[in-house]
Enzyme design. Structure first.
Site, PDB file in Angstrom:
ATOM      1  N   SER A  93     -10.037  34.232 -32.128  1.00 49.61           N
ATOM      2  CA  SER A  93      -9.373  35.361 -32.794  1.00 49.61           C
ATOM      3  C   SER A  93     -10.125  35.779 -34.057  1.00 49.61           C
ATOM      4  O   SER A  93     -10.914  35.015 -34.615  1.00 49.61           O
ATOM      5  CB  SER A  93      -7.941  34.971 -33.173  1.00 49.61           C
ATOM      6  OG  SER A  93      -7.289  34.407 -32.070  1.00 49.61           O
TER       7      SER A  93
HETATM    8  C1  LIG Z   1      -6.636  34.467 -28.420  1.00 50.65           C
HETATM    9  S1  LIG Z   1      -6.887  33.113 -27.371  1.00 50.65           S
HETATM   10  C2  LIG Z   1      -6.641  31.721 -28.441  1.00 50.65           C
HETATM   11  C3  LIG Z   1      -7.641  31.521 -29.508  1.00 50.65           C
HETATM   12  C4  LIG Z   1      -7.729  30.107 -29.990  1.00 50.65           C
HETATM   13  N1  LIG Z   1      -6.588  29.713 -30.758  1.00 50.65           N
HETATM   14  C5  LIG Z   1      -9.018  29.847 -30.720  1.00 50.65           C
HETATM   15  O1  LIG Z   1      -8.997  29.373 -31.868  1.00 50.65           O
HETATM   16  O2  LIG Z   1     -10.066  30.092 -30.127  1.00 50.65           O
HETATM   17  C6  LIG Z   1      -5.382  33.042 -26.432  1.00 50.65           C
HETATM   18  C7  LIG Z   1      -5.316  31.845 -25.540  1.00 50.65           C
HETATM   19  O3  LIG Z   1      -3.991  31.715 -25.050  1.00 50.65           O
HETATM   20  C8  LIG Z   1      -4.098  31.084 -23.801  1.00 50.65           C
HETATM   21  N2  LIG Z   1      -2.845  31.215 -23.046  1.00 50.65           N
HETATM   22  C9  LIG Z   1      -2.364  32.310 -22.415  1.00 50.65           C
HETATM   23  N3  LIG Z   1      -1.212  32.015 -21.798  1.00 50.65           N
HETATM   24  C10 LIG Z   1      -0.944  30.705 -22.058  1.00 50.65           C
HETATM   25  C11 LIG Z   1       0.099  29.824 -21.688  1.00 50.65           C
HETATM   26  N4  LIG Z   1       1.123  30.215 -20.911  1.00 50.65           N
HETATM   27  N5  LIG Z   1       0.042  28.554 -22.134  1.00 50.65           N
HETATM   28  C12 LIG Z   1      -0.986  28.127 -22.903  1.00 50.65           C
HETATM   29  N6  LIG Z   1      -2.007  28.918 -23.276  1.00 50.65           N
HETATM   30  C13 LIG Z   1      -1.992  30.197 -22.861  1.00 50.65           C
HETATM   31  C14 LIG Z   1      -5.272  31.791 -23.155  1.00 50.65           C
HETATM   32  O4  LIG Z   1      -5.794  31.059 -22.059  1.00 50.65           O
HETATM   33  C15 LIG Z   1      -6.216  31.936 -24.330  1.00 50.65           C
HETATM   34  O5  LIG Z   1      -7.157  30.902 -24.351  1.00 50.65           O
END
Ligand SMILES: C[S@@+](CC[C@H](N)C(=O)[O-])C[C@H]1O[C@@H](n2cnc3c(N)ncnc32)[C@H](O)[C@@H]1O
Length: 386
Positions: A93
């Site tokens: 992000s």
């Molecule tokens: C914006 S990214 C996260 C960025 C991360 N915090 C970083 O520091 O790189 C959003 C993440 O949410 C995950 N995600 C989406 N749906 C999810 C779920 N139901 N449970 C867990 N993770 C999920 C995606 O796979 C993705 O990797």
């Protein structure tokens, strides 16, 4: 260039921390230290930028890594077949957004934190730097992402608890957390998070409200309840999804527009006044979650779409104060838009700062309120897909 060349990355990380401070978003010296000391380049060895891929060591890669930008790291195909559009399904992000969330989260030394959405692991690394990796738990839906984050975090010297799973179910196992941070957007608070939140705990989670997703900052107010205000800082997060192969949240797969146009009418609301207004977009979303509203100058119309319901309103008035509306689909979507837009004006054009959320750990007993929890104006928060 050697990717472990510390002099090179450390000066860039320090510059990023200084930039965030100078911009007025980073206030807490402990987070400033964390941003200056955490090697983002080790968790983002590959950046996707449209058709271009920047790999570790490529010219410009290190500058991109330490820029205040979101970095796409994984895409999924939206739509069928090889011609489907690629949409980001994971990213690191934007640091500005991360700081705002971490400062609102306000973890204290010794706190145990759960992160939903490990992605690259950068946020987990920042949390580990601040709280000690043993207090940090992070999970992602996608096992490939968790494996990569584990590998990169190990090289960087961090070992938070990582797991693969659907974040809507909370951390697998009997455990409570002082803080829960979601880095994917939700349409409601999963009850498991409220159950796993310790007394006096806090949840920070972006609301999945289309283009105008603000941040929910909710404190535990009872064993089965969290409540708090919406922070208007604008942030756009990918949705919490259930299908690892799709970039969309449940029920968000774009549907084909209905072609039949069964109802013609008029509206007193000038459609042009509804466009490009984030506060109004959020207010409309409260009345019709999933609504998209866009202008098509080419066709001279504003189009509202929600699932199969569609409304087209001419930009040129039929007569003074009257615009033509064509509605199709299972119900008359414009009637909802018109009602919400009129209420928005009557309530003094409320922005997100006037909104709050109270969520019980039971699906369907969660709502957004205006000004205070007992207000006459509240709207249900619905689980994805409902
Ligand atoms: C914006 S990214 C996260 C960025 C991360 N915090 C970083 O520091 O790189 C959003 C993440 O949410 C995950 N995600 C989406 N749906 C999810 C779920 N139901 N449970 C867990 N993770 C999920 C995606 O796979 C993705 O990797």
């Amino acid at each position: 260039m050697d990717v472990l060349d510390t002099a090179t990355w450390e000066s860039r990380a320090a510059a990023l921390a200084a930039e965030l401070t100078a911009a007025g978003v980073l206030h807490d010296p402990a987070w400033r230290d964390a941003f200056a000391a955490t090697p983002r380049h080790l968790v983002v060895p590959r950046i996707l930028d449209g058709p271009t891929t920047l790999e570790a060591g490529d010219p410009g890669w290190l500058d991109a890594v330490y820029a205040d930008e979101a970095l796409a790291t994984q895409t999924r195909t939206a739509g069928d077949g090889p011609a489907g559009r690629e949409i980001a399904s994971s990213s690191s992000s934007k640091p500005t957004v991360m700081v705002v969330m971490l400062e609102r989260l306000a973890p204290e030394p010794g706190h145990r934190v759960l992160e939903i959405g490990t992605g690259t692991g950068y946020n987990a690394a920042l949390l580990s730097h601040r709280l000690g990796a043993n207090n940090v738990y992070s999970l992602d839906l996608d096992p490939e992402l968790v494996d990569a984050a584990h590998e990169h975090l190990t090289v960087a010297g961090y070992s938070p608890h990582l797991a693969t799973g659907d974040g809507s179910q909370g951390w697998p196992g009997e455990i409570t957390f002082d803080r829960i941070i979601a880095t994917c957007a939700v349409t409601a608070i999963p009850p498991a998070w409220i159950d796993q939140l310790a007394a006096c705990g806090r949840i920070v989670a972006p609301l999945d409200a289309g283009a105008a997703g603000p941040l929910m900052v909710l404190d535990k107010t009872a064993d089965d309840e969290v409540s708090g205000r919406i922070d208007p800082f604008p942030m756009l997060f990918m949705p919490m999804r259930v299908d690892v192969t799709s970039p969309f949240g449940p029920g968000k797969q774009p549907s084909a527009a209905a072609t039949a146009i069964p109802h013609y009418g008029t509206t007193p609301v000038d459609p042009a006044t509804l466009l490009n207004r984030p506060e109004l977009a959020l207010f409309l979303w409260l009345h019709a979650s999933g609504l998209t509203l866009g202008g098509s100058a080419e066709h001279g119309v504003v189009v509202a779409q929600r699932g199969l319901a569609r409304a087209e309103v001419d930009l040129t008035p039929l007569a003074e104060g009257t615009w033509a509306v064509r509605q199709s689909g299972p119900y008359r979507l414009w009637d909802t838009v018109e009602h919400a837009a009129t209420l928005f004006e009557a309530l003094g054009q409320p922005d997100a700062a006037r909104l709050g959320v109270t969520a019980l750990n039971v699906a369907g007993k969660q709502f957004i309120w205006l000004d205070d929890p007992d207000s006459n104006h509240s709207w249900p928060l619905l689980n994805s897909g409902s």
